[in-house]
Design a protein around this motif. Structure first.
Motif, PDB file in Angstrom:
ATOM      1  N   TRP A 113      62.252 -69.305  -3.116  1.00 28.98           N
ATOM      2  CA  TRP A 113      62.395 -69.369  -4.570  1.00 28.98           C
ATOM      3  C   TRP A 113      61.034 -69.614  -5.218  1.00 28.98           C
ATOM      4  O   TRP A 113      60.648 -68.921  -6.173  1.00 28.98           O
ATOM      5  N   ALA A 145      60.917 -75.248 -11.458  1.00 35.03           N
ATOM      6  CA  ALA A 145      61.850 -75.854 -10.502  1.00 35.03           C
ATOM      7  C   ALA A 145      62.401 -77.171 -11.026  1.00 35.03           C
ATOM      8  O   ALA A 145      63.594 -77.451 -10.920  1.00 35.03           O
ATOM      9  N   MET A 200      67.452 -83.414  -7.243  1.00 41.89           N
ATOM     10  CA  MET A 200      66.336 -82.625  -6.723  1.00 41.89           C
ATOM     11  C   MET A 200      65.459 -83.502  -5.836  1.00 41.89           C
ATOM     12  O   MET A 200      65.123 -84.630  -6.201  1.00 41.89           O
ATOM     13  N   LEU A 206      59.955 -80.690  -2.608  1.00 40.47           N
ATOM     14  CA  LEU A 206      59.329 -79.742  -3.531  1.00 40.47           C
ATOM     15  C   LEU A 206      57.812 -79.779  -3.390  1.00 40.47           C
ATOM     16  O   LEU A 206      57.151 -78.747  -3.224  1.00 40.47           O
ATOM     17  N   PRO A 237      64.431 -73.015  -0.838  1.00 38.96           N
ATOM     18  CA  PRO A 237      63.487 -73.495  -1.854  1.00 38.96           C
ATOM     19  C   PRO A 237      62.113 -72.824  -1.765  1.00 38.96           C
ATOM     20  O   PRO A 237      61.520 -72.476  -2.787  1.00 38.96           O
ATOM     21  N   GLU A 254      62.153 -84.382  -4.792  1.00 36.02           N
ATOM     22  CA  GLU A 254      60.782 -84.176  -5.246  1.00 36.02           C
ATOM     23  C   GLU A 254      59.809 -84.111  -4.084  1.00 36.02           C
ATOM     24  O   GLU A 254      58.837 -83.329  -4.101  1.00 36.02           O
ATOM     25  N   THR A 309      65.108 -76.449 -13.556  1.00 38.55           N
ATOM     26  CA  THR A 309      66.332 -75.705 -13.209  1.00 38.55           C
ATOM     27  C   THR A 309      67.025 -76.156 -11.924  1.00 38.55           C
ATOM     28  O   THR A 309      68.227 -75.923 -11.782  1.00 38.55           O
ATOM     29  N   TRP A 310      66.319 -76.778 -11.003  1.00 38.07           N
ATOM     30  CA  TRP A 310      66.933 -77.057  -9.703  1.00 38.07           C
ATOM     31  C   TRP A 310      68.046 -78.092  -9.759  1.00 38.07           C
ATOM     32  O   TRP A 310      68.946 -78.082  -8.925  1.00 38.07           O
ATOM     33  N   ASP A 358      71.058 -75.980 -10.503  1.00 33.93           N
ATOM     34  CA  ASP A 358      71.323 -74.839  -9.631  1.00 33.93           C
ATOM     35  C   ASP A 358      70.262 -74.744  -8.532  1.00 33.93           C
ATOM     36  O   ASP A 358      69.379 -73.882  -8.575  1.00 33.93           O
ATOM     37  N   PRO A 359      70.309 -75.629  -7.540  1.00 36.88           N
ATOM     38  CA  PRO A 359      69.288 -75.619  -6.488  1.00 36.88           C
ATOM     39  C   PRO A 359      69.396 -74.369  -5.619  1.00 36.88           C
ATOM     40  O   PRO A 359      70.500 -73.917  -5.305  1.00 36.88           O
ATOM     41  N   PRO A 360      68.259 -73.778  -5.220  1.00 38.09           N
ATOM     42  CA  PRO A 360      68.289 -72.563  -4.406  1.00 38.09           C
ATOM     43  C   PRO A 360      68.617 -72.870  -2.946  1.00 38.09           C
ATOM     44  O   PRO A 360      68.402 -73.980  -2.471  1.00 38.09           O
ATOM     45  N   ARG A 361      69.129 -71.865  -2.238  1.00 35.03           N
ATOM     46  CA  ARG A 361      69.411 -72.048  -0.811  1.00 35.03           C
ATOM     47  C   ARG A 361      68.125 -72.086   0.010  1.00 35.03           C
ATOM     48  O   ARG A 361      68.057 -72.752   1.033  1.00 35.03           O
TER      49      ARG A 361
END
Length: 381
Positions: A53, A38, A1, A6, A50, A3, A41-42, A45-48
């Motif tokens: 999401w 985030a 992830m 994010l 972010p 950071e 879970t990321w 399963d990272p989102p397309r």
């Protein structure tokens, strides 16, 4: 992830929620909850998208909190207008959020804490650790700050100078806990520079980079302070220096001089000197004259006295120092240095010892104590 990615999305996500009808405090709380989700879970399963999401999760958290609060039933109509999930709007509210978090109604400490949380994306625990206070204390500080700005309109114009002062306060805290506040301040100032075309924003970014470039050389292996003149310049970050100088030159070319540009110019002259003895002190004095004109700050005049002592000799520096209030922070340490340069080791030793008792931190106190001991040992040898 990632950071950094994010945390960099935090201001934009808060802005989306505010434009959808959330008040600032509730939006900020909801986004913090989404950040925690985030982190959990990321990794798996990272989102397309972010940002989308975070917006979706934070908006649902906000709606859940709204439904649960009987005193806010008037917001129930927001539930019926809930947007469909999808790509988040491209509007960037980062600049407005900077201004809100550095609102003049806040104390400096509250503005710093709110900026680190709402713009920087740090958790309350991280901020508390960085400032060495209990988490509950920092939580109260942030809550009070959010209440203070809760009635401020999100589209009101802000004061760039106030935002820059807050960011500079963050930078000067340096490093403590698990958060490098100097690096965080540079990241946030880069973000601000991308959002606003202002020479003083560029000046502050240049100043931070030039100061941060010397970080590795500022302390010895035992943690003791190493003054600028004694630092190993081979340990300075030349890439950061080059970037800082380039940013500064572009800002100065706009001919809208401000205090951060002047400070950065002084830092650049120090960075440009291959050795301490080759420092262009005459030009540094000229920049301090400009800085004193811009700020009328006694601390600037204190630093100018040191520069005058280097450019024109210690007697000239002592003359400049004599015009200043001797209760100024580090006044006694400067007097000790200039008296030593002038050959009066007895007075210098006494003043170094006196300055050590007034030092604001342990590292500076140890350094000044060693200077006094060195001169006393030389005199008794």
């Amino acid at each position: 992830m990632n950071e950094a990615l994010l945390r960099g999305l935090v201001p934009a996500v808060i802005g989306v929620l505010v434009r959808r009808g959330a008040d600032f405090a509730s939006a900020e709380d909801a986004v913090q909850d989404a950040l925690i989700r985030a982190v959990e879970t990321w990794a798996d399963d990272p989102p397309r998208d972010p940002k989308a999401w975070l917006v979706t999760v934070a908006w649902h958290r906000f709606l859940d909190a709204t439904r649960a609060d009987a005193a806010r039933r008037r917001r129930e109509d927001l539930v019926d207008e809930e947007p469909e999930p999808g790509p988040a709007a491209a509007v960037d509210d980062t600049l407005r959020l900077y201004f809100l978090c550095a609102h003049p109604s806040l104390t400096p400490s509250s503005a710093v804490a709110l900026t680190l949380r709402a713009v920087g994306g740090l958790t309350t625990r991280q901020i508390a650790q960085a400032y060495l206070v209990p988490e509950a204390t920092m939580a109260q500080r942030i809550s009070r700050a959010k209440r203070t700005v809760s009635s401020v309109r999100f589209d009101q114009p802000g004061d760039v100078a106030t935002v820059l002062r807050v960011l500079y306060l963050v930078f000067n805290e340096g490093y403590s806990g698990d958060v490098d506040l100097a690096a965080e301040a540079i990241r946030l100032t880069r973000q601000l520079a991308a959002a606003i075309d202002h020479p003083e924003v560029a000046g502050l970014l240049a100043l931070m980079l030039l100061h941060h470039a010397r970080r590795a050389a500022r302390t010895a292996a035992d943690g003791s302070l190493v003054p600028l003149a004694e630092q190993d310049r081979g340990r300075w970050d030349t890439a950061a220096i080059a970037e800082g100088v380039d940013i500064l030159q572009a800002a100065l070319a706009r001919d809208r001089l401000g205090e951060f540009q002047a400070q950065a110019a002084i830092a650049a002259l120090h960075a440009d000197a291959p050795t301490a003895g080759e420092t262009d002190w005459v030009q540094i004095v000229e920049w301090y004259d400009e800085l004193a004109r811009l700020t009328d700050s006694p601390i600037v005049r204190l630093n100018r006295a040191v520069a005058v002592g280097e450019a024109d000799g210690p007697r000239a520096g002592l003359t400049a120092l004599a015009a200043l209030d001797d209760s100024l922070p580090r006044h006694t340490a400067v007097a000790a240095y200039l008296h030593e340069r002038d050959g009066d080791s007895a007075t210098a030793a006494r003043l170094y010892a006196e300055a050590a008792h007034k030092a604001p931190n342990l590292a500076e106190r140890d350094y000044l104590t060693r200077q006094a001991a060195r001169l006393n040992a030389a005199r008794s040898a």
